[in-house]
Design a protein around this motif. Structure first.
Motif, PDB file in Angstrom:
ATOM      1  N   SER A  69       0.855  -1.185   0.000  1.00 26.91           N
ATOM      2  CA  SER A  69       0.000   0.000   0.000  1.00 26.91           C
ATOM      3  C   SER A  69       0.892   1.237   0.000  1.00 26.91           C
ATOM      4  N   TYR A  70       0.679   2.113  -0.963  1.00 26.83           N
ATOM      5  CA  TYR A  70       1.438   3.357  -1.065  1.00 26.83           C
ATOM      6  C   TYR A  70       0.508   4.521  -0.772  1.00 26.83           C
ATOM      7  N   ALA A  71       0.847   5.331   0.226  1.00 27.54           N
ATOM      8  CA  ALA A  71      -0.009   6.434   0.659  1.00 27.54           C
ATOM      9  C   ALA A  71       0.222   7.685  -0.187  1.00 27.54           C
ATOM     10  N   TYR A  72      -0.850   8.422  -0.410  1.00 27.92           N
ATOM     11  CA  TYR A  72      -0.760   9.748  -1.012  1.00 27.92           C
ATOM     12  C   TYR A  72      -1.890  10.584  -0.435  1.00 27.92           C
ATOM     13  N   ASP A  73      -1.668  11.890  -0.357  1.00 27.25           N
ATOM     14  CA  ASP A  73      -2.650  12.792   0.247  1.00 27.25           C
ATOM     15  C   ASP A  73      -3.588  13.366  -0.800  1.00 27.25           C
ATOM     16  N   VAL A  74      -4.854  13.433  -0.402  1.00 26.23           N
ATOM     17  CA  VAL A  74      -5.900  14.048  -1.219  1.00 26.23           C
ATOM     18  C   VAL A  74      -6.606  15.039  -0.307  1.00 26.23           C
ATOM     19  N   GLY A  75      -6.217  16.290  -0.419  1.00 26.68           N
ATOM     20  CA  GLY A  75      -6.783  17.288   0.483  1.00 26.68           C
ATOM     21  C   GLY A  75      -6.401  16.985   1.912  1.00 26.68           C
ATOM     22  N   ASP A  76      -7.384  16.777   2.766  1.00 28.07           N
ATOM     23  CA  ASP A  76      -7.117  16.510   4.175  1.00 28.07           C
ATOM     24  C   ASP A  76      -7.190  15.027   4.531  1.00 28.07           C
ATOM     25  N   LYS A  77      -7.235  14.154   3.540  1.00 30.23           N
ATOM     26  CA  LYS A  77      -7.288  12.721   3.824  1.00 30.23           C
ATOM     27  C   LYS A  77      -6.192  11.978   3.069  1.00 30.23           C
ATOM     28  N   THR A  78      -5.922  10.764   3.498  1.00 28.88           N
ATOM     29  CA  THR A  78      -4.921   9.903   2.868  1.00 28.88           C
ATOM     30  C   THR A  78      -5.628   8.777   2.132  1.00 28.88           C
ATOM     31  N   GLU A  79      -5.197   8.532   0.920  1.00 33.41           N
ATOM     32  CA  GLU A  79      -5.674   7.396   0.147  1.00 33.41           C
ATOM     33  C   GLU A  79      -4.468   6.538  -0.207  1.00 33.41           C
ATOM     34  N   TYR A  80      -4.724   5.329  -0.729  1.00 37.12           N
ATOM     35  CA  TYR A  80      -3.648   4.384  -0.989  1.00 37.12           C
ATOM     36  C   TYR A  80      -3.736   3.775  -2.385  1.00 37.12           C
ATOM     37  N   VAL A  81      -2.568   3.514  -2.944  1.00 42.19           N
ATOM     38  CA  VAL A  81      -2.446   2.658  -4.121  1.00 42.19           C
ATOM     39  C   VAL A  81      -2.246   1.256  -3.592  1.00 42.19           C
ATOM     40  N   HIS A  82      -3.001   0.294  -4.066  1.00 44.37           N
ATOM     41  CA  HIS A  82      -2.783  -1.117  -3.756  1.00 44.37           C
ATOM     42  C   HIS A  82      -2.048  -1.721  -4.942  1.00 44.37           C
ATOM     43  N   ALA A  83      -0.821  -2.169  -4.692  1.00 45.93           N
ATOM     44  CA  ALA A  83       0.011  -2.765  -5.739  1.00 45.93           C
ATOM     45  C   ALA A  83       0.226  -4.232  -5.407  1.00 45.93           C
ATOM     46  N   VAL A  84      -0.229  -5.118  -6.273  1.00 42.72           N
ATOM     47  CA  VAL A  84      -0.122  -6.560  -6.043  1.00 42.72           C
ATOM     48  C   VAL A  84       1.044  -7.106  -6.868  1.00 42.72           C
ATOM     49  N   PHE A  85       1.947  -7.786  -6.166  1.00 39.07           N
ATOM     50  CA  PHE A  85       3.132  -8.367  -6.790  1.00 39.07           C
ATOM     51  C   PHE A  85       3.029  -9.883  -6.756  1.00 39.07           C
ATOM     52  N   ARG A  86       3.430 -10.498  -7.828  1.00 36.48           N
ATOM     53  CA  ARG A  86       3.483 -11.962  -7.902  1.00 36.48           C
ATOM     54  C   ARG A  86       4.892 -12.334  -8.318  1.00 36.48           C
TER      55      ARG A  86
END
Length: 108
Positions: A69-86
Protein backbone atom coordinates in the motif's frame (compact mmCIF):
# COMPACT_ATOMS: atom_id res chain seq x y z
CA UNK A 1 -11.55 -18.26 -46.71
CA UNK A 2 -13.37 -15.38 -45.01
CA UNK A 3 -14.78 -17.81 -42.46
CA UNK A 4 -11.25 -19.07 -41.68
CA UNK A 5 -10.01 -15.50 -41.20
CA UNK A 6 -12.90 -14.75 -38.86
CA UNK A 7 -12.26 -17.92 -36.86
CA UNK A 8 -8.56 -17.09 -36.43
CA UNK A 9 -9.38 -13.49 -35.41
CA UNK A 10 -11.91 -14.67 -32.85
CA UNK A 11 -9.43 -17.18 -31.40
CA UNK A 12 -6.75 -14.50 -31.05
CA UNK A 13 -9.17 -12.09 -29.39
CA UNK A 14 -10.31 -14.75 -26.94
CA UNK A 15 -6.69 -15.61 -26.14
CA UNK A 16 -5.95 -11.94 -25.38
CA UNK A 17 -8.96 -11.73 -23.05
CA UNK A 18 -7.87 -14.80 -21.14
CA UNK A 19 -4.37 -13.39 -20.68
CA UNK A 20 -5.73 -10.01 -19.58
CA UNK A 21 -7.60 -11.75 -16.77
CA UNK A 22 -4.36 -12.90 -15.18
CA UNK A 23 -2.22 -9.77 -15.62
CA UNK A 24 -3.82 -6.35 -15.52
CA UNK A 25 -2.24 -3.01 -16.24
CA UNK A 26 -2.43 -0.57 -13.32
CA UNK A 27 -5.84 1.01 -13.30
CA UNK A 28 -6.69 4.60 -12.42
CA UNK A 29 -9.61 4.55 -10.03
CA UNK A 30 -9.81 8.26 -9.52
CA UNK A 31 -6.46 9.94 -8.89
CA UNK A 32 -4.13 8.59 -11.58
CA UNK A 33 -1.45 7.61 -9.08
CA UNK A 34 -1.50 3.91 -10.07
CA UNK A 35 -0.71 4.95 -13.65
CA UNK A 36 2.86 5.71 -12.52
CA UNK A 37 3.42 1.94 -12.45
CA UNK A 38 3.36 -0.65 -15.19
CA UNK A 39 3.05 -4.41 -15.16
CA UNK A 40 6.31 -6.19 -14.44
CA UNK A 41 8.05 -3.55 -12.31
CA UNK A 42 9.73 -4.82 -9.15
CA UNK A 43 8.86 -3.76 -5.61
CA UNK A 44 12.05 -1.65 -5.50
CA UNK A 45 11.04 0.15 -8.71
CA UNK A 46 7.54 0.79 -7.32
CA UNK A 47 9.15 2.22 -4.16
CA UNK A 48 11.14 4.66 -6.31
CA UNK A 49 8.01 5.71 -8.25
CA UNK A 50 5.64 6.08 -5.28
CA UNK A 51 7.81 6.30 -2.14
CA UNK A 52 8.18 3.60 0.46
CA UNK A 53 5.12 1.52 1.19
CA UNK A 54 2.88 2.24 4.16
CA UNK A 55 1.99 -1.43 4.49
CA UNK A 56 3.13 -4.72 2.98
CA UNK A 57 1.46 -8.09 3.40
CA UNK A 58 2.04 -11.52 1.89
CA UNK A 59 -0.93 -13.59 0.88
CA UNK A 60 -1.14 -16.33 3.56
CA UNK A 61 -2.64 -18.73 1.02
CA UNK A 62 -0.04 -18.03 -1.70
CA UNK A 63 3.38 -16.76 -0.59
CA UNK A 64 4.26 -15.89 -4.20
CA UNK A 65 1.79 -12.99 -3.96
CA UNK A 66 2.03 -9.84 -1.83
CA UNK A 67 0.26 -6.49 -1.67
CA UNK A 68 1.92 -3.16 -0.92
CA UNK A 69 0.00 0.00 0.00
CA UNK A 70 1.44 3.36 -1.06
CA UNK A 71 -0.01 6.43 0.66
CA UNK A 72 -0.76 9.75 -1.01
CA UNK A 73 -2.65 12.79 0.25
CA UNK A 74 -5.90 14.05 -1.22
CA UNK A 75 -6.78 17.29 0.48
CA UNK A 76 -7.12 16.51 4.18
CA UNK A 77 -7.29 12.72 3.82
CA UNK A 78 -4.92 9.90 2.87
CA UNK A 79 -5.67 7.40 0.15
CA UNK A 80 -3.65 4.38 -0.99
CA UNK A 81 -2.45 2.66 -4.12
CA UNK A 82 -2.78 -1.12 -3.76
CA UNK A 83 0.01 -2.76 -5.74
CA UNK A 84 -0.12 -6.56 -6.04
CA UNK A 85 3.13 -8.37 -6.79
CA UNK A 86 3.48 -11.96 -7.90
CA UNK A 87 6.94 -13.53 -7.70
CA UNK A 88 8.38 -10.06 -7.17
CA UNK A 89 6.77 -8.37 -10.19
CA UNK A 90 3.74 -6.09 -10.33
CA UNK A 91 0.62 -7.76 -11.69
CA UNK A 92 -1.96 -5.04 -10.94
CA UNK A 93 -2.36 -1.73 -9.15
CA UNK A 94 -5.34 0.45 -8.29
CA UNK A 95 -5.64 3.74 -6.46
CA UNK A 96 -8.30 5.55 -4.48
CA UNK A 97 -8.40 3.06 -1.58
CA UNK A 98 -9.17 4.37 1.91
CA UNK A 99 -7.40 1.56 3.82
CA UNK A 100 -4.23 -0.50 3.55
CA UNK A 101 -4.51 -3.64 1.44
CA UNK A 102 -4.89 -6.83 3.42
CA UNK A 103 -5.57 -10.52 2.93
CA UNK A 104 -7.30 -10.82 6.31
CA UNK A 105 -10.93 -11.82 6.35
CA UNK A 106 -13.25 -8.80 6.68
CA UNK A 107 -14.72 -8.20 10.12
CA UNK A 108 -18.36 -9.17 10.47
Amino acid sequence: MVRLGFTISAALALSACMQAGTVQEPRNTGRGIAAKLHTGVTKAEADVALGFDAGYERNPNDFDEACASYAYDVGDKTEYVHAVFRQGQLTRATDGHLTLCTYAAPAE
